[in-house]
Design a protein around this motif. Structure first.
Motif: not given
Length: 301
Positions: A127-141
């Protein structure tokens, strides 16, 4: 005791008959598990089984969970409608906010947004989504969702999301409760900090109790001990009165059952409906009166 139902891997048309029957029996919430695609091959890194194999195959049916819950909202009146869990970092917060504000309105306040960060790196890559930053991205989401659902014009300038003042519209009423899934240290911190509840994985009772205690301690540290919070704990092993009483004695009184996760793929709709009846019959001494599971608007998730 309250009992929830988790569903996954069915064709889209099969969810409504099960949700309608679950509501009739007195289940509190129906949770739909989420994947967008199934890679032809992927590493066995599923975190909740020692084999690392979740049992998902390319032939496993997938349904869009938010669309499906919207359909269930039109077919039911009382049962809560949740994701257990939506893989949030595969999406952007704007579409999640819009979809779930709409679902909350159409369901008359029965939506419960369960979120997790995912575990399948190959799905993220496709899906072209970065796996490594998924946690930090979710926190900001989650912070962005709070802003968008505030009912005010808002702007945000963060690491992953940066936008000028936008008008999302009226705040969802009642507010959409966010439940956080996962058992990693980061997931437990996320649940304690952002969540109105925690959606537990398929682990044994001792592990569930330990994880719940850890979340409680984290919430106390954050000054959130008095906020409404629900532990939605997966009932592991055989479904029976003795097992449920053991959970209740451990202070866990909101249990999620998943009677179809290991059923043969050839099971029919009649088989699944009968399995729900069997759950209610086996737990009859502890089962809630369906008449008491009224409209849950405004109730803690």
């Amino acid at each position: 005791m309250r009992f929830d139902l988790q569903l996954f891997g069915l064709s889209a048309a099969e969810y409504a008959p099960l949700a309608v029957h679950a509501e009739r029996l007195g289940f509190h919430t129906v949770w739909l598990a989420d994947h967008v695609i199934t890679p032809a091959s992927y590493a066995p890194t599923y975190p909740y089984r020692s084999s690392g194999d979740p049992g998902i195959r390319p032939s496993t049916p997938l349904a869009d969970v938010t669309v499906t819950l919207g359909h269930l909202a039109a077919r039911t009146t009382r049962i809560r409608l949740g994701t257990g869990v939506l893989i949030a970092p595969l999406r952007d917060p704007f579409h999640i906010a819009r979809a779930w504000a709409s679902l909350q309105q159409l369901s008359a306040g029965r939506a419960v947004l369960g979120v997790g960060v995912g575990w399948m790196a190959e799905e993220f890559a496709a899906l072209g989504a970065d796996f490594g930053t998924r946690g930090a991205r979710t926190d900001e989401m989650l912070r962005v969702l709070d802003l968008l659902w505030s009912g005010r014009p808002v702007a945000h300038h963060g690491r992953f999301f940066d936008f000028p003042t936008v008008h999302f519209g009226a705040a969802p009423q009642p507010p959409v409760p966010v439940v956080v899934g996962g058992h990693s240290r980061a997931a437990l911190r996320r649940a304690a900090r952002h969540g109105a509840g925690w959606f537990g994985p398929d682990v044994d009772l001792a592990t569930s109790a330990r994880l719940c205690a850890r979340i409680t301690a984290l919430r106390e540290q954050l000054g959130r001990a008095d906020d409404d919070f629900t532990h939605h704990v997966r009932l592991s092993g055989e479904i029976g009165v003795a097992a449920v009483e053991a959970y209740r004695d451990a202070g866990l009184d909101h249990l999620v059952v998943a009677p179809f996760t290991r059923r043969p793929p050839a099971a029919t709709r009649a088989d699944r409906l009968a399995a729900l009846d069997s759950v209610a019959e086996r737990l009859a001494p502890l089962w809630p009166d369906p008449a008491s599971t009224g409209h849950p608007t405004g109730e803690n998730a």
